[in-house]
Design an enzyme around this catalytic site. Sequence first.
Site, PDB file in Angstrom:
ATOM      1  N   ASP A 183     -14.141   5.396   2.236  1.00  0.00           N
ATOM      2  CA  ASP A 183     -13.069   5.366   3.236  1.00  0.00           C
ATOM      3  C   ASP A 183     -12.338   6.698   3.339  1.00  0.00           C
ATOM      4  OD1 ASP A 183     -11.422   3.926   5.149  1.00  0.00           O
ATOM      5  OD2 ASP A 183      -9.828   4.261   3.680  1.00  0.00           O
ATOM      6  N   ARG A 232      -8.745  10.344  -8.584  1.00  0.00           N
ATOM      7  CA  ARG A 232      -7.897  11.011  -7.580  1.00  0.00           C
ATOM      8  C   ARG A 232      -7.165   9.932  -6.789  1.00  0.00           C
ATOM      9  NH1 ARG A 232      -8.652  12.026  -1.757  1.00  0.00           N
ATOM     10  NH2 ARG A 232      -7.865   9.946  -2.165  1.00  0.00           N
ATOM     11  N   LYS A 280      -6.046  -2.178  -1.255  1.00  0.00           N
ATOM     12  CA  LYS A 280      -6.964  -1.974  -0.133  1.00  0.00           C
ATOM     13  C   LYS A 280      -7.589  -3.312   0.288  1.00  0.00           C
ATOM     14  CE  LYS A 280      -8.113   1.900   1.876  1.00  0.00           C
ATOM     15  NZ  LYS A 280      -8.138   3.334   1.836  1.00  0.00           N
ATOM     16  N   ASN A 319      -0.572  13.256   3.164  1.00  0.00           N
ATOM     17  CA  ASN A 319       0.298  12.259   2.533  1.00  0.00           C
ATOM     18  C   ASN A 319       0.669  12.712   1.135  1.00  0.00           C
ATOM     19  OD1 ASN A 319       0.520  10.005   4.314  1.00  0.00           O
ATOM     20  ND2 ASN A 319      -1.648   9.644   4.011  1.00  0.00           N
ATOM     21  N   TYR A 379       0.864  -1.190   0.000  1.00  0.00           N
ATOM     22  CA  TYR A 379       0.000   0.000   0.000  1.00  0.00           C
ATOM     23  C   TYR A 379       0.899   1.238   0.000  1.00  0.00           C
ATOM     24  CZ  TYR A 379      -4.409   2.191  -0.109  1.00  0.00           C
ATOM     25  OH  TYR A 379      -5.466   2.942  -0.553  1.00  0.00           O
TER      26      TYR A 379
HETATM   27  P1  NAD Z   1      -9.228  16.847  -0.922  1.00  0.00           P
HETATM   28  O1  NAD Z   1      -8.713  17.150  -2.253  1.00  0.00           O
HETATM   29  O2  NAD Z   1     -10.645  16.381  -0.783  1.00  0.00           O
HETATM   30  O3  NAD Z   1      -9.084  18.171   0.006  1.00  0.00           O
HETATM   31  C1  NAD Z   1      -7.965  19.021   0.043  1.00  0.00           C
HETATM   32  C2  NAD Z   1      -8.410  20.332   0.663  1.00  0.00           C
HETATM   33  O4  NAD Z   1      -7.268  21.134   0.883  1.00  0.00           O
HETATM   34  C3  NAD Z   1      -9.362  21.142  -0.205  1.00  0.00           C
HETATM   35  O5  NAD Z   1     -10.398  21.629   0.596  1.00  0.00           O
HETATM   36  C4  NAD Z   1      -8.508  22.328  -0.680  1.00  0.00           C
HETATM   37  O6  NAD Z   1      -9.260  23.510  -0.830  1.00  0.00           O
HETATM   38  C5  NAD Z   1      -7.566  22.473   0.495  1.00  0.00           C
HETATM   39  N1  NAD Z   1      -6.330  23.180   0.120  1.00  0.00           N
HETATM   40  C6  NAD Z   1      -5.559  23.007  -0.973  1.00  0.00           C
HETATM   41  N2  NAD Z   1      -4.518  23.870  -0.956  1.00  0.00           N
HETATM   42  C7  NAD Z   1      -4.641  24.580   0.177  1.00  0.00           C
HETATM   43  C8  NAD Z   1      -3.880  25.623   0.775  1.00  0.00           C
HETATM   44  N3  NAD Z   1      -2.782  26.090   0.197  1.00  0.00           N
HETATM   45  N4  NAD Z   1      -4.294  26.110   1.955  1.00  0.00           N
HETATM   46  C9  NAD Z   1      -5.402  25.643   2.553  1.00  0.00           C
HETATM   47  N5  NAD Z   1      -6.159  24.670   2.035  1.00  0.00           N
HETATM   48  C10 NAD Z   1      -5.789  24.136   0.868  1.00  0.00           C
HETATM   49  O7  NAD Z   1      -8.245  15.803  -0.281  1.00  0.00           O
HETATM   50  P2  NAD Z   1      -8.503  14.857   0.995  1.00  0.00           P
HETATM   51  O8  NAD Z   1      -9.049  13.546   0.568  1.00  0.00           O
HETATM   52  O9  NAD Z   1      -9.268  15.637   2.015  1.00  0.00           O
HETATM   53  O10 NAD Z   1      -7.016  14.585   1.494  1.00  0.00           O
HETATM   54  C11 NAD Z   1      -6.214  15.637   1.955  1.00  0.00           C
HETATM   55  C12 NAD Z   1      -4.906  15.105   2.503  1.00  0.00           C
HETATM   56  O11 NAD Z   1      -5.148  14.278   3.623  1.00  0.00           O
HETATM   57  C13 NAD Z   1      -4.119  14.244   1.507  1.00  0.00           C
HETATM   58  O12 NAD Z   1      -2.761  14.539   1.608  1.00  0.00           O
HETATM   59  C14 NAD Z   1      -4.370  12.846   1.991  1.00  0.00           C
HETATM   60  O13 NAD Z   1      -3.283  11.991   1.682  1.00  0.00           O
HETATM   61  C15 NAD Z   1      -4.469  13.059   3.469  1.00  0.00           C
HETATM   62  N6  NAD Z   1      -5.226  11.981   4.134  1.00  0.00           N
HETATM   63  C16 NAD Z   1      -4.659  11.357   5.201  1.00  0.00           C
HETATM   64  C17 NAD Z   1      -5.323  10.332   5.835  1.00  0.00           C
HETATM   65  C18 NAD Z   1      -4.718   9.668   7.025  1.00  0.00           C
HETATM   66  O14 NAD Z   1      -3.718  10.096   7.505  1.00  0.00           O
HETATM   67  N7  NAD Z   1      -5.297   8.621   7.547  1.00  0.00           N
HETATM   68  C19 NAD Z   1      -6.556   9.910   5.351  1.00  0.00           C
HETATM   69  C20 NAD Z   1      -7.119  10.570   4.267  1.00  0.00           C
HETATM   70  C21 NAD Z   1      -6.442  11.617   3.658  1.00  0.00           C
END
Ligand code: NAD
Length: 545
Positions: free
Chosen positions: A262, A150, A168, A402, A98
């Site tokens: 998820d 995505r 997954k 991430n 993964y």
């Molecule tokens: P997403 O694309 O749905 O959301 C990203 C958000 O960040 C959007 O609202 C965007 O407007 C905002 N954004 C972008 N640039 C920005 C900036 N400069 N300042 C402020 N806000 C900004 O993505 P997501 O699915 O919500 O995932 C976001 C991050 O979280 C990814 O890096 C993902 O890998 C990580 N994530 C981690 C876990 C975990 O640790 N378990 C789980 C899910 C997602």
Amino acid sequence: MKTSLAGTPHGVQLLHDPLRNKGTAFTEVERDALGLRGLLPPHVHSQDEQMARFLASLRGIADPLEKFVALCSLHDRNEALFFRVVCDNVDEIMPLIYTPTVGLACQRYGHIFQRPRGMFIGVNDRGRIADILRNWPLKAGIIVVTDGERILGLGDQGANGMGIPVGKLSLYTACAGVNPALCLPVTLDMGTNNETLLNDPYYVGLRRHRVTGPAYDELIDEFITAAREVFPDVIIQFEDFANHNAFRLLERYRNRICTFNDDIQGTASVAVAGVLSALRVKGTKLADEKFLFLGAGEAATGIADLLVAAMVAQGVDAAEARQHCWLVDSKGLVVKSREGLAAQKLPYAHEHAQVADFLSALKALQPTAIIGVAAVGGTFTPEVLRAMADGNQRPIVFALSNPTSKAECTAEQAYQGTDGRALFACGSPFLPVQYGGKTLVPRQGNNCYIFPGVGLGAIACGATRITDEMFLAAAHTLASQVTAADLDQGSLFPPLANIREVSARIAVAVAEVAYQRGLAAKPRSDDLRAQVQAHVFDPHYPAYA
Ligand code: NAD
């Protein structure tokens, strides 16, 4: 365990059946009974010896992508051995099957392709999806489906996104013991807007741009209907859909079928578990906290929604609970006066003056917790961390983005920047940090603590829906597995080595909610843990009688 020979293929067919193959571990008796004599080298190896041989060869490979390929081919020829290798070496193998390796594998999918796994359904298959699903030789119990738009933080990978549902589902088996025979990875090939892929002669998907609008929705709808027709009890997990489809599809199907997303709900559950652990250290309640999110996408609004649900479960009024969660997106603080906000942000668009950036929002709102999920690296600057340390005895700092390059800060930066006082969790793994004579062990808020157990619980009770209440129960169960010793060393999650036990407990908690809410189709036994355990796949070989 002894397994009957009835229905077991013989000879070469058996050696080519990954669900039954044991390779050189077939015993002398089995070799005679199953027509294998002469088809294998003479020496009979135990599964432990096979595992040692495979690990020795794997560890001799330097390149993670080559390790990934080696693991895929083991998966393709001997599933029991593959899952023994994963289960007994989860810390070592998980990053290979993964994140982070799977991201690279998706990008290179067409180049490293050897054998198909799972099902590909494309826009050209409109009208015949049920027939196509009937080509699957087994009865699917869980489908993980992506449209590849995505993939992790890598954007549109089209049909190459198949690496994600496959990975997954491997985690469902490795982390919770879901039977691999129940697992069906699906990629919906809607086309791709990734020109590099469209120009790549080895790309495995359709050579066309993405379909959108009604044609997209109709294909999804036909797929969902067909999947339910062919596999009536199936759980459908949406994975790595782009923001603009993820929320919509979840809303459309969550009350109609047994489904979840998820990226939204699993993430929420693991993050809330981390918060609950942090509150144990602080000795506070959720309603004592103020959360400021950097990011307002699937992860942020999913986490905020579940925090609100958790506060409501503790007796806090929902409107009041929402006031504890604030979002900053790429345009600044999400406030009521902003126009054109996406639906999922509206509950958190509070009365407040516009604020352009995160640090200013932090100074204006003085949160007790910051949660980074914007996928922009380095945004928890020394100033941000200092402001949190000045305002809080134990600031909660979650840098969840991430991969590692996108993390808001490293563990070391979080501890250094807050005089070692941060209650820290991360999305990417970080090594232990020495601070003030103490070893602090940051642990990853990995979704694999949650979704495999949720899936196992849903299978065990025949869940008809998967609800936020189940994800909240999963969060509480995960947090309850964190020991005082874990907390003392700064770990807000249990060690990954405990994942099977954590998943089993989550499965019981999820089934419990399903029975309480009348959302379980299977009869309830007196011993729910035993009911769950009866569905757990054992990667040790059965003996063929
Ligand atoms: P997403 O694309 O749905 O959301 C990203 C958000 O960040 C959007 O609202 C965007 O407007 C905002 N954004 C972008 N640039 C920005 C900036 N400069 N300042 C402020 N806000 C900004 O993505 P997501 O699915 O919500 O995932 C976001 C991050 O979280 C990814 O890096 C993902 O890998 C990580 N994530 C981690 C876990 C975990 O640790 N378990 C789980 C899910 C997602």
